[in-house]
Design an enzyme around this catalytic site. Structure first.
Site, short mmCIF file in Angstrom:
data_model
loop_
_atom_site.label_atom_id
_atom_site.label_comp_id
_atom_site.label_asym_id
_atom_site.label_seq_id
_atom_site.Cartn_x
_atom_site.Cartn_y
_atom_site.Cartn_z
N TRP A 458 1.05 -1.60 -0.15
CA TRP A 458 -0.14 0.10 -0.10
C TRP A 458 0.47 1.07 -0.10
CZ3 TRP A 458 0.03 -3.92 3.30
CH2 TRP A 458 -1.13 -5.04 3.05
N ASP A 459 2.04 1.59 -0.10
CA ASP A 459 2.53 1.76 0.24
C ASP A 459 2.89 2.69 1.80
OD1 ASP A 459 4.48 4.76 -1.07
OD2 ASP A 459 3.20 5.74 -1.77
N MET A 460 2.79 2.18 2.27
CA MET A 460 2.34 2.11 3.65
C MET A 460 4.78 2.99 4.56
SD MET A 460 -0.62 3.23 4.82
CE MET A 460 -1.23 3.43 3.65
N LYS A 486 2.71 6.65 8.65
CA LYS A 486 1.12 6.65 7.77
C LYS A 486 -0.17 5.82 7.98
CE LYS A 486 3.65 7.90 2.99
NZ LYS A 486 3.49 6.98 1.77
#
Length: 776
Positions: A458-460, A486
């Site tokens: 999730w691009d966390m 995030k």
């Protein structure tokens, strides 16, 4: 009556059609029923029937009951549900058609509902008030190596606290702050710039001079008293359309061996035209074309002995060298005689990308001392001239912290590109991505690692600089590291061992990915968390029932099973989104009172995997938002905010808060809506809604917090103990940078804010540096 009937008929048709579709997706029945009732009401109105007004009054009452059941007594939830219908009633109230009985029914209903609706403006269902304990717990806290009057690193020192021991500005006199000077750098957004062109710099204050960088990598030296220019060094960075970011968050400083703080000269010629000099002290500026430049603080000339005439090419030994794919946006760390550099690797452009390697160079000569590549973590000896680092390995794009006493440096880690496609990852990638890693300052070897997202799809990535303080706990005084994420967790770890000080649990996570991938069965959660509850259809928002219904349809059309729902071809709602509850602005901590101040945000994003037909999609790369090609992979990815057709978030506000935490107990003391819609609407309405933002806070010994960041162009001051706003000043552009504070030559405390805006967030663009002090 005719106008009413036409408007209600149009509204009824739209709600009926949309309501049928929403119901077919498993959504609310209300919109279909409302549409049918309005169509009946419109028919009665065309006939001027006596039941027109009573039926509409009944509809208003039923809608209010439904609205309160869904949302509670909350103005921002009730207004879009009720507001347009209340306006539609006005033609009925003043129609000349004889129907006094119906008017006697409608008018009191309309008036009572209006009072109920307006009364909800003063309700505060989404925030809570409390007070932090302002008792000083540590009389001699570890503040890092920075003189009291100065600001030597991005977070003031390598501890990353963003805390100043200055106490002239207090909660009692902060209202007397006034602007005393303003400087314009001249570095403005260009027509051929990428969208993510941002001005995020926090200046350093060394001696009598401020040093800051600009988005196109100019290094500016200003008189700290007057804000006048002493010199400017332009790194002459060429434009490159394949960069995802065009920004510079700050520069770093190596104090002189002599101990004598340099004073910058006022130059009549451009600094970059001067011959390189021998530097005692040094400033380091990373550039967006992947260089590290060493500059003399006094003259702005390059340092002759560092690299090649004061420059170091950071592309060396990279496995892939696509233009614009690798660069540093955050300042390096200077510690133990080393300058330690990490970098940003473009997300989702190509599965074969540069390495995320972290490298330590001799601060004087630029000789490579060690390199830690998360794709090859055991071998930290300097790489050979013919070797290459691991392609696409997890990188660290945010600011790092260091504890020279413990001999450790702490890196917030990102992910391996592509972010949403996990089957390319190695065992090492899986271990170090989306974590914080403690490395030995001497050797670069891993001492400990704590991961915050398993198999991150999730691009966390960990976006914020860890903050280091010594914390009183039930087990005694512990060297602590606090890092926000995030996903909304704030992790509190022992920075020597990596062991949790506040408990970390594992929760079950949604499953089901595209065929080649998998999802982690559980995900971590900290005992100290700002995670929101799962999003529901009831939280969908809009200016009217129509766009609210559209958002409900979108919500029901997307895949969403709570936090960590895997990306999908269908399109997945990611909440909190990859904008983050916390981002690179991070938090501020008070090491004396052992409290924390932060700015949690809540915005949903959509992530959708796009099946490719095998053709080259390189031209589609659209930066942080939009379609990115993932060259070499079977899926591109489309990422965008979850917005209504009007361009506002589909979820109801508030979207942004300020919050205070007692770090001794982990208790959240208060949480208040932050920011207004002053710059979000055509009319400049300073309505406090709780708006998004990006940037960070600072805390002062005087008990005052300074923060800009929000999408309205203000710098604000808050009472650290309560979170209440005490003061604000209108900025000439967006304040998407963390402020700083220092003493001028007269011993007066100054506060400085860079105001230049944020390209993709959409705040006002500028090139300003603004300074404030107490009015005398």
């Amino acid at each position: 009556m005719l106008l009413f009937s036409i408007l209600v008929a149009l509204m009824g048709l739209a709600l009926t059609a949309g309501g049928v579709y929403l119901l077919s997706l498993g959504g609310s029945l209300y919109y279909l029923l409302a549409g049918v009732v309005l169509l009946v009401n419109a028919g009665l109105g065309f006939k001027r029937h006596e039941l027109t007004r009573p039926l509409f009054a009944l509809f208003l009452v039923a809608t209010l009951i439904w609205s309160l059941w869904e949302s509670g007594y909350d103005w921002w939830a009730l207004a879009p549900r009720m507001g347009l219908f209340m306006l539609l009633a006005i033609p009925l109230l003043f129609s000349s058609v004889a129907d006094t009985g119906g008017r006697k029914v409608l008018f009191p209903v309309w008036a009572v509902l209006g009072v109920i609706l307006l009364g909800s403006i003063w309700a505060k269902p989404h925030e809570f008030s409390g007070t932090l304990d302002m008792q000083v717990d540590s009389e001699s806290p570890n503040l890092g190596e920075a003189p009291e009057a100065s600001w030597y690193a991005y977070g003031r020192s390598n501890m990353g606290q963003r805390y100043s021991p200055l106490d002239q500005i207090t909660t009692q006199n902060v209202g007397q702050l006034e602007e005393v000077w303003q400087y314009r750098t001249g570095d403005m957004k260009r027509p051929d710039d990428i969208g993510e062109t941002t001005y995020q710099a926090t200046p350093l204050k060394i001696g009598d001079t401020l040093y800051l960088c600009t988005p196109h990598n100019w290094l500016v030296a200003l008189d700290a008293d007057l804000g006048t220019k002493r010199w400017v060094y332009d790194a002459q960075v060429p434009m490159e359309s394949q960069r995802q970011h065009q920004t510079c968050r700050g520069v770093s400083y190596l104090p002189p061996a002599s101990g004598e703080v340099p004073s910058a000269e006022r130059l009549d010629v451009a600094a970059e035209t001067q011959a390189a000099v021998q530097c005692d002290a040094t400033l380091y500026m990373p550039t967006s074309d992947a260089r590290l430049i060493a500059i003399d603080p006094a003259t702005g000339a390059r340092c002759a002995d560092f690299g090649e005439n004061g420059e170091l090419d950071l592309i060396h030994n990279m496995p892939f060298k696509q233009a614009g794919f690798y660069y540093s946006t955050s300042p390096p760390v200077v510690a133990n005689g080393l300058v330690i550099v990490a970098g940003s690797v473009n997300d989702n452009y190509d599965k074969n990308s540069p390495s995320g390697v972290i490298r330590a160079y001799d601060a004087k000569t630029a000789e490579l001392v060690w390199n830690w590549d998360s794709g090859n973590p055991e071998d930290t000896a300097p790489i050979g001239p013919d070797q290459v680092y691991t392609p696409s390995s997890p990188n660290s794009w945010a600011i790092a912290s260091a504890d020279e006493y413990l001999g450790l440096i702490y890196f917030p880690m990102g992910n391996r590109t592509p972010d949403q496609l996990g089957w390319y990852r190695t065992e090492h990638d899986e271990k170090y991505a989306s974590s914080v890693v403690a490395l030995s300052l001497d050797t670069g070897q891993v001492v400990w690692v704590q991961q915050f997202v398993h198999h991150d799809l999730w691009d966390m990535d960990t976006p914020a600089q860890p903050s280091l303080i010594d914390l009183d706990t039930a087990s005694g005084l512990q060297p602590a590291l606090i890092v926000p994420t995030k996903q909304g967790d704030v992790y509190v770890l022992n920075r020597q061992t990596g062991e949790p000080i506040f408990a970390i649990d594992e929760l079950p996570a949604p499953q089901g990915t595209v065929e080649l991938d998998h999802a982690a069965p559980t995900q971590p959660i900290s005992a100290l968390t700002f995670r929101p509850p799962p999003m529901t259809e009831k939280q969908m928002w809009g200016a009217t029932p129509l766009d609210q219904m559209w958002c409900r349809i979108q919500f029901k059309s997307l895949r969403y099973e709570g936090q960590y729902t895997p990306p999908s071809v269908q399109g997945t709602l990611v909440y909190p989104g990859n904008f983050g509850v916390f981002n690179w602005g991070g938090i501020a901590v008070d090491p004396k009172r052992q409290v924390m101040f932060g700015m949690p945000l809540y915005l949903g994003f959509i992530q959708q995997l796009v099946e490719k037909d095998g053709s080259d999609m390189g031209a589609t790369n659209q930066g942080e938002q939009g379609i990115n090609s993932n060259e070499g992979a079977p899926y591109a990815v489309d990422m965008r905010p979850f917005l209504s057709p009007l361009g506002v978030p589909c979820q109801q506000p508030p979207w942004g808060y300020v919050a205070g935490v007692d770090l001794k107990t982990g208790e959240i003391a208060y949480k208040h809506k932050n920011g207004t819609i002053r710059d979000m609407t055509p009319l400049p309405l300073p309505i406090k809604m709780g708006v998004p933002g990006i940037g960070g806070p600072i805390i002062t010994e005087g008990g005052v917090v300074f923060l800009a960041a929000t999408v309205d162009d203000y710098l604000r001051a808050y009472d650290l103990s309560t979170g209440e706003q005490l003061w604000q000043a209108r900025l000439p552009a967006g304040g998407q940078a963390t402020p700083m504070t220092y003493l001028n030559s007269q011993g007066e405390q100054m506060v400085v804010q860079v105001a230049g805006g944020h390209g993709s967030v959409g705040t006002t663009i500028g090139d300003y540096v603004v300074a404030y002090k107490i009015k005398r």
